[in-house]
Design a protein around this motif. Sequence first.
Motif, short mmCIF file in Angstrom:
data_model
loop_
_atom_site.label_atom_id
_atom_site.label_comp_id
_atom_site.label_asym_id
_atom_site.label_seq_id
_atom_site.Cartn_x
_atom_site.Cartn_y
_atom_site.Cartn_z
N TYR A 200 4.44 5.73 2.77
CA TYR A 200 3.94 7.10 2.70
C TYR A 200 5.12 8.01 2.38
O TYR A 200 6.16 7.93 3.03
CB TYR A 200 3.36 7.54 4.04
N ILE B 180 4.09 -0.84 3.64
CA ILE B 180 3.33 0.40 3.72
C ILE B 180 4.29 1.54 3.41
O ILE B 180 5.34 1.66 4.05
CB ILE B 180 2.71 0.62 5.11
N ILE C 65 1.04 4.73 12.00
CA ILE C 65 0.86 3.32 11.65
C ILE C 65 0.91 2.51 12.93
O ILE C 65 1.85 2.64 13.73
CB ILE C 65 1.92 2.82 10.66
N THR D 56 -3.71 7.30 9.10
CA THR D 56 -3.46 6.35 10.18
C THR D 56 -3.78 4.95 9.66
O THR D 56 -4.94 4.61 9.48
CB THR D 56 -4.32 6.65 11.41
N ALA D 57 -2.76 4.19 9.39
CA ALA D 57 -2.95 2.83 8.89
C ALA D 57 -2.92 1.86 10.07
O ALA D 57 -2.11 2.01 10.99
CB ALA D 57 -1.87 2.46 7.88
N SER E 15 -6.31 6.18 5.48
CA SER E 15 -6.21 5.38 6.70
C SER E 15 -6.73 3.96 6.45
O SER E 15 -7.81 3.59 6.94
CB SER E 15 -6.99 6.05 7.83
N PRO E 16 -6.02 3.17 5.70
CA PRO E 16 -6.50 1.81 5.40
C PRO E 16 -6.39 0.91 6.62
O PRO E 16 -5.53 1.07 7.48
CB PRO E 16 -5.57 1.35 4.28
N THR E 17 -7.27 -0.09 6.67
CA THR E 17 -7.19 -1.16 7.65
C THR E 17 -6.76 -2.43 6.93
O THR E 17 -7.43 -2.86 5.98
CB THR E 17 -8.54 -1.39 8.34
N VAL F 79 0.86 -1.18 0.00
CA VAL F 79 0.00 0.00 0.00
C VAL F 79 0.90 1.23 0.00
O VAL F 79 1.76 1.38 0.88
CB VAL F 79 -0.93 0.02 1.22
#
Length: 726
Positions: free
Chosen positions: A447, A445, A488, A455-456, A425-427, A410
């Motif tokens: 960014y 992950i 995260i 906020t992951a 903010s994926p889960t 991601v």
Amino acid sequence: MDFDVSTAGSDTVSCGVDPNPNCKTIGFAIGTRATAAPDNVLVMDGTYSSGNNGESFPVLLKNGVSVTGNVAMPANVILRGPNNIFERFGPLSASTVISGLTIVPGTSPTASSSTAIGVYSLSGSDEVKPVIENNRFIGGGTGVDIHNTSTANSVDIAPTIRDNFFSGQTFAGVHLSADESGTAQKLQGMISSNTIDSAQEGILVEGSEQMDGLIAPTIRMNTINDAVQNAIEVTILNLNNTSNSITLQPTIDQNTITNPGEDSIDVELGLQSDFFASNVFIRYEPTITGNTITGNGSGDAGICVQITDLSTFVTGVSVTADITITGNSVSGMGGPGIEFDVTNLDAFDSGTFNFSLTGKISDNPMISGNGGDGILVLLDDWSDVHTVNLGAFEINGNTVSGNGGAGIAVSAIDINTSAAGFNFSPTIANNTVTGNTGTSTGIRIHYSDSGADGTALLSGNTITGNDGTGVLLLFGGAEGQDSLPVNIALRGNTITGNSGDAIKISGTSNGTSATAPAALQGVFNPGIRGARPQYEVDLGGGFMGGDGLNIIQGNTASGAGGTCANGGFCDINNVGPEDVAAQCNQFTANDVVTEEDWLNDTDDEVARGDIDPISICTPTATPTATPTTTPTSTPTATPTNTLIPDGVDCVSPSECASGFCVDAVCCENACSGASAVCNLSGQEGLCIEVPAPAPAASTRGLIFGIALLLMIAGLSLTRMRARRPH
């Protein structure tokens, strides 16, 4: 009315109806005899071509007139022409059924663009809803081609195309298209249970240029083999119009796709670069469920869902995206298993571009053996986007194994600060990520750039046996629109047996000075302890609070002899500049010797962040309860009993003063005679001989005695009769 056609017939004014001869050509029966009542042209077995029965092509279809061959054996009815076979310029209702035919267009080498069934030049509010079923389409350019090519209309294209066989089309098996201006056009229909072999494109549904309205086909339970390009493609591209209102909402489910040359399923939205537009509203809502996709190591993505090239001079564009990708199996593709991209959003008239995103990639049971990442989500190259609303986005419950890249990747990168409100903010939860062979990671992950924040949450994932790092967290200048750090959190993951670090955190900074003036205190600088952080990673005890409860063991990066001890740093490797919270995680006893055995956390390096608070948790054993001891009571002494006199009830001889217990009473002696008793009423305790009663006659004896008496009586009666005088 039915009109019969056979190659031995005759085209006359009364042909096709008994007792008249059959008509000879399909075109004559449709064009002259059928009146669209609705009528049905029944085609007998045979080959219909210009050389065989004088058939003239293309045959013009008539609204409401069906053409029916041998539905049980379509191979017995062959229509063969040098170019197009059937054409219609105008509407076709659902009462128009074409079935039971083998259609072979374009036998000429120059006729690669020929069409088996083509519907064109629609206007006004024309409806195109024919039923095309149980046919065989062999060769040519396109099997079924329905194409809106007229302007200023609100046509409704919704055919039913089912249970057909397509093979070898040089353009597409099925092609539905709308690219002209109008209002509330519809491009829908049901395309189901077809088999499509070796076509350039299996199924292609597309809107472009001036199109306005709804694109929502249902593509279900088809088998598509060896497509040269995409197996299924649904797109809206190259829009160049003002005041568009478009919904791209296909349902693609339960299809079986093998060995495509490019993408197996491609759903794409894009505008024409650098066009002038205003008041464009787009809903992008694909549903892709239950498909089985198998590649041979070539091709591109298994499922590719993308929004791209929204690069325009605009006065108003709004895009609302909600994607659903569930229950699919994707294996053996050359690229990613599942790919979702939103890239190159660049509205030059700042303040006019709004974007919203929600969706889920969930419960896909097998994303396996693909050449790229198992699941790839990429947000990239955004600028001048006025309002961004990135809502709930889930990657949940997938099984991702043996792919050539990361298991799950991601990325939110190159997001310009003008993308106001960007907060992705994926889960990522409850996935099984195992045995992926990319050198980077199980889950990655990423960014970067100053516009990316969010906020992951990684929760409940099993990440095991991957080549490279278990979880790789990358940050590069990532600080969001609201000057908040990227967050995260990892909660309850199991990270075991990976060939790299269990968790690696890598970041770069925006500042470089070791000492900064007061004016820069609000901007992150790694040389200033206590400045606003660029990112926060919480493995427990950080911004999210509570315990991490991640289980980390047996990862082997840098460890001597494949262990984490003695500086191997296999567990948490923080090479970024920010502090990391790591409260209450579980490590194996073999891995944990000292802090430095499991945390690459060198505090004397200014460029590296601390891992604090430091806390190692081992599972709290449930204490074994100390059994409650039942106290041993002091026995009460049994008093010496007075012996029972004769004649009183007893159980054993020891109770009796005489020492004899006979017939349940204490007896004067052993009383062992054959007829002796010691409990005779009124004489208990005395041993008395009781006379034996007279033996009772047995049943047999009674019967014998009665018989003897009857015989004596009978004999006496006989004698008395003998003495009676006559």
